[in-house]
Write a protein that holds these residues in place. Structure first.
Motif, PDB file in Angstrom:
ATOM      1  N   ILE A  73      -6.058  -9.346   1.656  1.00 45.84           N
ATOM      2  CA  ILE A  73      -5.701  -7.982   2.081  1.00 45.84           C
ATOM      3  C   ILE A  73      -5.110  -8.157   3.479  1.00 45.84           C
ATOM      4  O   ILE A  73      -5.828  -8.346   4.456  1.00 45.84           O
ATOM      5  CB  ILE A  73      -6.916  -7.039   2.128  1.00 45.84           C
ATOM      6  N   TYR A  98      -8.398   0.391  -7.355  1.00 47.51           N
ATOM      7  CA  TYR A  98      -8.690  -0.722  -6.467  1.00 47.51           C
ATOM      8  C   TYR A  98     -10.160  -1.138  -6.454  1.00 47.51           C
ATOM      9  O   TYR A  98     -10.476  -2.257  -6.055  1.00 47.51           O
ATOM     10  CB  TYR A  98      -8.272  -0.367  -5.028  1.00 47.51           C
ATOM     11  N   SER A  99     -11.031  -0.239  -6.853  1.00 48.13           N
ATOM     12  CA  SER A  99     -12.458  -0.436  -6.640  1.00 48.13           C
ATOM     13  C   SER A  99     -13.140  -1.075  -7.853  1.00 48.13           C
ATOM     14  O   SER A  99     -13.266  -0.456  -8.911  1.00 48.13           O
ATOM     15  CB  SER A  99     -13.117   0.911  -6.324  1.00 48.13           C
ATOM     16  N   SER A 116      -1.347  -4.117   3.595  1.00 44.57           N
ATOM     17  CA  SER A 116      -1.906  -2.810   3.945  1.00 44.57           C
ATOM     18  C   SER A 116      -1.255  -2.217   5.190  1.00 44.57           C
ATOM     19  O   SER A 116      -0.592  -2.907   5.965  1.00 44.57           O
ATOM     20  CB  SER A 116      -3.416  -2.926   4.165  1.00 44.57           C
ATOM     21  N   ILE A 133      -6.872   4.515   0.137  1.00 43.36           N
ATOM     22  CA  ILE A 133      -7.717   3.655  -0.687  1.00 43.36           C
ATOM     23  C   ILE A 133      -9.156   3.893  -0.254  1.00 43.36           C
ATOM     24  O   ILE A 133      -9.449   3.980   0.939  1.00 43.36           O
ATOM     25  CB  ILE A 133      -7.338   2.174  -0.513  1.00 43.36           C
ATOM     26  N   ILE A 181      -2.489  -7.678  -1.271  1.00 44.42           N
ATOM     27  CA  ILE A 181      -2.118  -6.313  -0.908  1.00 44.42           C
ATOM     28  C   ILE A 181      -1.691  -6.327   0.554  1.00 44.42           C
ATOM     29  O   ILE A 181      -2.421  -6.833   1.418  1.00 44.42           O
ATOM     30  CB  ILE A 181      -3.281  -5.325  -1.109  1.00 44.42           C
ATOM     31  N   GLN A 241       0.834  -1.202   0.000  1.00 40.85           N
ATOM     32  CA  GLN A 241       0.000   0.000   0.000  1.00 40.85           C
ATOM     33  C   GLN A 241       0.869   1.252   0.000  1.00 40.85           C
ATOM     34  O   GLN A 241       1.890   1.318   0.695  1.00 40.85           O
ATOM     35  CB  GLN A 241      -0.925   0.013   1.224  1.00 40.85           C
ATOM     36  N   SER A 289     -11.074 -11.231   1.122  1.00 41.45           N
ATOM     37  CA  SER A 289     -10.574 -10.376   2.199  1.00 41.45           C
ATOM     38  C   SER A 289      -9.304 -10.903   2.846  1.00 41.45           C
ATOM     39  O   SER A 289      -8.492 -10.133   3.362  1.00 41.45           O
ATOM     40  CB  SER A 289     -11.660 -10.185   3.268  1.00 41.45           C
ATOM     41  N   PHE A 303      -4.785  -7.632 -11.698  1.00 39.11           N
ATOM     42  CA  PHE A 303      -4.806  -7.175 -10.308  1.00 39.11           C
ATOM     43  C   PHE A 303      -3.881  -8.077  -9.505  1.00 39.11           C
ATOM     44  O   PHE A 303      -3.829  -9.290  -9.735  1.00 39.11           O
ATOM     45  CB  PHE A 303      -6.234  -7.239  -9.736  1.00 39.11           C
ATOM     46  N   SER A 306     -12.411  -0.603   0.252  1.00 38.99           N
ATOM     47  CA  SER A 306     -12.814  -0.483  -1.139  1.00 38.99           C
ATOM     48  C   SER A 306     -13.481  -1.769  -1.601  1.00 38.99           C
ATOM     49  O   SER A 306     -13.570  -2.753  -0.852  1.00 38.99           O
ATOM     50  CB  SER A 306     -11.588  -0.170  -2.013  1.00 38.99           C
ATOM     51  N   TYR A 307     -13.937  -1.743  -2.859  1.00 35.13           N
ATOM     52  CA  TYR A 307     -14.516  -2.947  -3.462  1.00 35.13           C
ATOM     53  C   TYR A 307     -13.398  -3.720  -4.161  1.00 35.13           C
ATOM     54  O   TYR A 307     -13.317  -3.770  -5.385  1.00 35.13           O
ATOM     55  CB  TYR A 307     -15.603  -2.576  -4.465  1.00 35.13           C
ATOM     56  N   TYR A 308     -12.538  -4.319  -3.356  1.00 31.72           N
ATOM     57  CA  TYR A 308     -11.403  -5.037  -3.944  1.00 31.72           C
ATOM     58  C   TYR A 308     -11.877  -6.267  -4.718  1.00 31.72           C
ATOM     59  O   TYR A 308     -12.793  -6.971  -4.265  1.00 31.72           O
ATOM     60  CB  TYR A 308     -10.457  -5.534  -2.841  1.00 31.72           C
TER      61      TYR A 308
END
Length: 544
Positions: free
Chosen positions: A303, A260-261, A285, A253, A283, A249, A300, A279, A294-296
């Motif tokens: 991240i 990212y979204s 963070s 974001i 990530i 990161q 989850s 993508f 965000s709407y990655y």
């Protein structure tokens, strides 16, 4: 018609869903994923949503003279040459700052020690910043640096030679024209969508081929990079070679950051959710807050909160100042304090955090705020002086609130603020208590630590200032949506103008919600990093 950031994003998402743009293959790639961020910036520029970034542009002379170092670096520091086989490749952020007496990328510098600790060899691929490299020779050797100039120069030549020659099929042309017409109709602007697509496709084709060549030569097990949305060809090459690619990161974001979204409806293809091809796999963070920011297009658990070592290490001394500043007026009623000390105790520091795209608005607001508060203080001081004379009390306490105004420029504004910001020039010439910071000293974290309030828009620095107990105000300008979550949770206050800001500043208590400061920037977790490396080594995770 004026558009908000939210409206621009929503219109782009609608088109993506309608035409399944993120998964439309053109010229053997997915060009919409390549142009998505560029197109967003182009629309915000042409609709006058944001101002220009106010950054110094390169002169023709500078562009010509920078070509020679590009050629030199392409020969002497070519990432495609050599026979090294490092475990890890690092593509760091081009912008470097002086940290621990040397130029470093603040987002990835910690990888050197971390990888050495786990006996992982690595090579760093560095792109130029404003056509320059800043590391010294010792730094380059310690970080095993090679410059990316060879690939960037080759890509530029390839694009220049082949512009206008991309053989779009009739079906591709029809789709591009349809999307172009809808964008122009929605936003009431003109867009050269063919040129935008062509340039990005040509760059991608060349870069992808070279990164495949690089990965085959180096045989790296995994890749770390900063700013994945500007390195789509590298991401695609890693996917092709089944090499894990992990993003670090580097900034704020939000649901409206199109790097990212990807809301679920924008990922559909033939009525099914399909993964975004360009993508990163993971990530890393700054903290737990960003996991749901965000709407990655990732699950989850990909991240991973690892911390922000630069913030942790560079801020620790200043955090102590921040913890004490709330108590600086505790002894204001002490009879032994003289008036000068008491005036200092009463002083509140207000820090304005600038960004080029909102700099003209913020600088005007800063001037208006200083002008109004200083006028008010002058009136109250005159009244107090009159009362003192009438009552013959030479040592009467002055409880009037004094302010110090600090306007911190973004590095991109350092060289242009005197030409671009009329109100800053007026402020520094008119007020003794108004200072513009147009260099790296004093450090930003020192400014945060000594400030009682911070005012800005959507800079990452806003989150950093929160960690220093700064009461925070966000100006209601385009892009404020990026901080909707903080505003909705009452962690920060949104203000429309200087009058509203001044009313808040005059209040003794500002009703803001308490928050866990480690939620944004947790302490660097070595254990988590070690687990990531071990999992990658064991090939527990495979590229999608």
């Amino acid at each position: 018609m004026a558009f908000t950031v939210k409206e621009i994003c929503q219109n782009i998402w609608n088109l993506e869903e309608k035409y399944e743009l993120n998964h439309k293959e053109i010229q053997d790639c997915y060009p919409w994923q390549l142009i998505r961020m560029y197109l967003y910036y182009e629309i915000t520029r042409k609709t006058n949503l944001f101002e220009s970034a106010q950054q110094s542009s390169l002169s023709l002379y500078n562009k010509i003279t920078s070509l020679l170092p590009f050629i030199k670096n392409s020969i002497l520091s070519n990432p495609l040459s050599g026979k090294e086989n490092p475990d890890v490749l690092i593509f760091d952020h081009p912008r470097k700052v002086i940290f621990n007496d040397e130029y470093q990328d603040i987002y990835s510098y910690f990888l050197k020690d971390a990888l050495n600790e786990y006996n992982k060899s690595f090579e760093t691929i560095e792109s130029p910043y404003l056509n320059q490299h800043f590391r010294n020779d010792i730094n380059k050797k310690e970080n095993n640096v090679k410059f990316n100039d060879r690939i960037l120069l080759g890509s530029f030549i390839h694009k220049t030679r082949n512009r206008g020659k991309v053989p779009f099929t009739d079906k591709e042309k029809e789709l591009i024209n349809t999307v172009k017409e809808e964008l122009e109709s929605i936003f009431k602007i003109k867009l050269d969508l063919f040129r935008i697509l062509e340039d990005h496709i040509l760059n991608f084709q060349y870069d992808y081929k070279k990164y495949i060549e690089l990965l085959e030569k180096r045989k790296a097990k995994f890749v770390f990079l900063v700013v994945a949305y500007e390195n789509k060809a590298l991401v695609a090459a890693c996917k092709k070679m089944n090499i894990q690619i992990i993003e670090l990161q580097h900034g704020t974001i939000s649901p409206y950051h199109l790097g990212y979204s990807y809301p679920k409806n924008t990922m559909k293809f033939n009525d099914e959710i399909k993964k975004i091809e360009y993508f990163p796999d993971k990530i890393l963070s700054f903290g737990n807050y960003w996991k749901n920011a965000s709407y990655y297009p990732l699950e989850s658990d990909n991240i991973i909160s690892i911390g922000f070592p630069y913030f942790e290490e560079n801020s620790k001394n200043y955090i102590k100042i921040a913890k004490n500043k709330g108590n600086k007026s505790n002894n204001k009623n002490n009879e032994n304090e003289n008036n000068n000390n008491e005036n200092n105790e009463n002083e509140k520091q207000i820090l304005f955090i600038s960004q080029g795209v909102i700099g003209k608005y913020l600088s005007k607001l800063a001037y208006e705020t200083a002008n109004s508060l200083n006028k008010n203080n002058n009136k109250e001081n005159k009244t107090n002086n009159t009362l003192n004379k009438n009552n013959n009390k030479e040592n009467k306490t002055n409880n009037n609130q004094n302010y110090k105004f600090i306007y911190k420029l973004h590095p991109g504004e350092y060289g242009t603020w005197r030409e671009n910001y009329e109100y800053l020039n007026k402020a520094v010439s008119k007020f003794d208590n108004f200072k513009v910071v147009y260099e790296s000293q004093p450090p930003l974290y020192e400014l945060f630590a000594k400030s009682d309030y911070q005012i800005g828009a959507f800079s990452t620095a806003i989150y950093e200032g929160l960690a220093f107990n700064c009461k925070t105000f966000i100006i209601d300008v385009p892009g404020v949506e990026y901080l909707d979550d903080l505003i909705d949770k009452n962690i920060v206050k949104k203000v429309k103008n200087s009058e509203e800001l001044i009313n808040y500043l005059k209040e003794e208590k500002i009703d803001l919600k308490e928050y866990d400061k480690d939620f944004f920037f947790k302490n660097y977790d070595k254990t988590v990093f070690g687990e990531i490396l071990n999992n990658l080594d064991s090939k527990k995770y495979k590229c999608d």
